[in-house]
Motif scaffolding. Sequence first.
Motif, PDB file in Angstrom:
ATOM      1  N   MET A  70      96.728 -23.524  39.071  1.00 21.75           N
ATOM      2  CA  MET A  70      95.388 -23.171  38.617  1.00 21.75           C
ATOM      3  C   MET A  70      95.132 -23.721  37.210  1.00 21.75           C
ATOM      4  SD  MET A  70      93.691 -21.915  40.999  1.00 21.75           S
ATOM      5  CE  MET A  70      92.253 -21.592  40.000  1.00 21.75           C
ATOM      6  N   ALA A  71      96.147 -23.739  36.371  1.00 22.81           N
ATOM      7  CA  ALA A  71      95.995 -24.313  35.029  1.00 22.81           C
ATOM      8  C   ALA A  71      95.688 -25.801  35.133  1.00 22.81           C
ATOM      9  CB  ALA A  71      97.250 -24.079  34.203  1.00 22.81           C
ATOM     10  N   LEU A  72      96.350 -26.472  36.053  1.00 25.75           N
ATOM     11  CA  LEU A  72      96.113 -27.904  36.263  1.00 25.75           C
ATOM     12  C   LEU A  72      94.688 -28.142  36.760  1.00 25.75           C
ATOM     13  CD1 LEU A  72      97.084 -30.818  36.381  1.00 25.75           C
ATOM     14  CD2 LEU A  72      98.106 -30.331  38.590  1.00 25.75           C
ATOM     15  N   ILE A  73      94.234 -27.326  37.701  1.00 24.05           N
ATOM     16  CA  ILE A  73      92.870 -27.466  38.230  1.00 24.05           C
ATOM     17  C   ILE A  73      91.852 -27.204  37.123  1.00 24.05           C
ATOM     18  CG2 ILE A  73      91.184 -26.449  39.813  1.00 24.05           C
ATOM     19  CD1 ILE A  73      93.543 -26.071  41.794  1.00 24.05           C
ATOM     20  N   TRP A  74      92.082 -26.137  36.342  1.00 29.80           N
ATOM     21  CA  TRP A  74      91.155 -25.793  35.253  1.00 29.80           C
ATOM     22  C   TRP A  74      91.100 -26.922  34.225  1.00 29.80           C
ATOM     23  CZ3 TRP A  74      91.530 -20.531  32.198  1.00 29.80           C
ATOM     24  CH2 TRP A  74      90.415 -20.390  31.395  1.00 29.80           C
ATOM     25  N   ALA A  75      92.261 -27.472  33.879  1.00 28.58           N
ATOM     26  CA  ALA A  75      92.301 -28.576  32.920  1.00 28.58           C
ATOM     27  C   ALA A  75      91.535 -29.781  33.451  1.00 28.58           C
ATOM     28  CB  ALA A  75      93.743 -28.958  32.613  1.00 28.58           C
ATOM     29  N   LYS A  76      91.732 -30.091  34.707  1.00 27.58           N
ATOM     30  CA  LYS A  76      91.062 -31.243  35.319  1.00 27.58           C
ATOM     31  C   LYS A  76      89.547 -31.048  35.312  1.00 27.58           C
ATOM     32  CE  LYS A  76      90.721 -34.995  37.874  1.00 27.58           C
ATOM     33  NZ  LYS A  76      91.126 -36.303  37.463  1.00 27.58           N
ATOM     34  N   MET A  77      89.116 -29.837  35.672  1.00 23.73           N
ATOM     35  CA  MET A  77      87.684 -29.575  35.757  1.00 23.73           C
ATOM     36  C   MET A  77      87.027 -29.494  34.375  1.00 23.73           C
ATOM     37  SD  MET A  77      87.656 -26.930  38.981  1.00 23.73           S
ATOM     38  CE  MET A  77      86.031 -26.359  38.621  1.00 23.73           C
ATOM     39  N   SER A  78      87.735 -28.959  33.384  1.00 20.10           N
ATOM     40  CA  SER A  78      87.112 -28.760  32.073  1.00 20.10           C
ATOM     41  C   SER A  78      87.260 -29.948  31.129  1.00 20.10           C
ATOM     42  CB  SER A  78      87.644 -27.486  31.405  1.00 20.10           C
ATOM     43  OG  SER A  78      89.007 -27.603  31.081  1.00 20.10           O
ATOM     44  N   THR A  79      88.379 -30.652  31.180  1.00 17.56           N
ATOM     45  CA  THR A  79      88.599 -31.759  30.243  1.00 17.56           C
ATOM     46  C   THR A  79      88.924 -33.086  30.928  1.00 17.56           C
ATOM     47  OG1 THR A  79      90.985 -31.392  30.037  1.00 17.56           O
ATOM     48  CG2 THR A  79      89.552 -30.164  28.521  1.00 17.56           C
ATOM     49  N   GLY A  80      89.427 -33.027  32.140  1.00 17.12           N
ATOM     50  CA  GLY A  80      89.848 -34.244  32.824  1.00 17.12           C
ATOM     51  C   GLY A  80      91.216 -34.733  32.387  1.00 17.12           C
ATOM     52  N   LEU A  81      91.852 -34.009  31.448  1.00 14.86           N
ATOM     53  CA  LEU A  81      93.158 -34.427  30.935  1.00 14.86           C
ATOM     54  C   LEU A  81      94.286 -33.964  31.859  1.00 14.86           C
ATOM     55  CD1 LEU A  81      92.634 -33.609  27.155  1.00 14.86           C
ATOM     56  CD2 LEU A  81      92.570 -35.853  28.254  1.00 14.86           C
ATOM     57  N   PRO A  82      95.369 -34.730  31.934  1.00 12.59           N
ATOM     58  CA  PRO A  82      96.504 -34.343  32.778  1.00 12.59           C
ATOM     59  C   PRO A  82      97.354 -33.250  32.128  1.00 12.59           C
ATOM     60  CG  PRO A  82      97.000 -36.374  31.646  1.00 12.59           C
ATOM     61  CD  PRO A  82      95.576 -36.026  31.295  1.00 12.59           C
ATOM     62  N   ILE A  83      98.263 -32.704  32.907  1.00 17.27           N
ATOM     63  CA  ILE A  83      99.221 -31.715  32.427  1.00 17.27           C
ATOM     64  C   ILE A  83     100.551 -32.446  32.210  1.00 17.27           C
ATOM     65  CG2 ILE A  83     100.008 -31.010  34.723  1.00 17.27           C
ATOM     66  CD1 ILE A  83     100.078 -28.131  33.730  1.00 17.27           C
ATOM     67  N   GLU A  84     101.304 -32.014  31.196  1.00 17.49           N
ATOM     68  CA  GLU A  84     102.615 -32.613  30.922  1.00 17.49           C
ATOM     69  C   GLU A  84     103.692 -31.570  31.207  1.00 17.49           C
ATOM     70  OE1 GLU A  84     102.263 -35.766  27.440  1.00 17.49           O
ATOM     71  OE2 GLU A  84     101.621 -33.760  26.807  1.00 17.49           O
ATOM     72  N   VAL A  85     104.758 -31.993  31.875  1.00 18.33           N
ATOM     73  CA  VAL A  85     105.845 -31.092  32.242  1.00 18.33           C
ATOM     74  C   VAL A  85     107.156 -31.672  31.728  1.00 18.33           C
ATOM     75  CG1 VAL A  85     107.070 -29.965  34.140  1.00 18.33           C
ATOM     76  CG2 VAL A  85     104.609 -30.411  34.343  1.00 18.33           C
ATOM     77  N   PHE A  86     107.887 -30.849  30.977  1.00 16.29           N
ATOM     78  CA  PHE A  86     109.235 -31.196  30.525  1.00 16.29           C
ATOM     79  C   PHE A  86     110.189 -30.233  31.215  1.00 16.29           C
ATOM     80  CE2 PHE A  86     106.370 -32.443  27.184  1.00 16.29           C
ATOM     81  CZ  PHE A  86     106.872 -33.652  26.735  1.00 16.29           C
ATOM     82  N   SER A  87     111.305 -30.734  31.737  1.00 22.55           N
ATOM     83  CA  SER A  87     112.251 -29.882  32.437  1.00 22.55           C
ATOM     84  C   SER A  87     113.672 -30.402  32.237  1.00 22.55           C
ATOM     85  CB  SER A  87     111.913 -29.867  33.934  1.00 22.55           C
ATOM     86  OG  SER A  87     112.854 -29.123  34.649  1.00 22.55           O
TER      87      SER A  87
END
Length: 95
Positions: free
Chosen positions: A3-20
């Motif tokens: 949901m955070a990824l969807i919200w980010a895409k809809m509000s800013t269009g920016l990708p999410i970054e994941v470190f693991s």
Amino acid sequence: AKMALIWAKMSTGLPIEVFSSQEGSDFTSYCKLGINLQKNKPDVIEHEKQPRRLNDDGSPWHGAELRVTIEGDFTMYKSKIGKYLQQMAVITPYA
């Protein structure tokens, strides 16, 4: 996280970054992800192994870190965000 990824895409269009990084591993995995909202599938923009990250005390870091940029009216959604975080704490108490 979806949901955070969807919200980010809809509000800013920016990708999410994941470190693991797993305990005992000698590298940190890094992914930059977008999402195709029409197909509801992730778009892997970048995926690479990076040198092992260290904690402030110099010990090897392990775990997962998500970085997301979102935009919205916090004053309007503050109570809903608080309720969502409470619900997440109940179902994922280890996080």
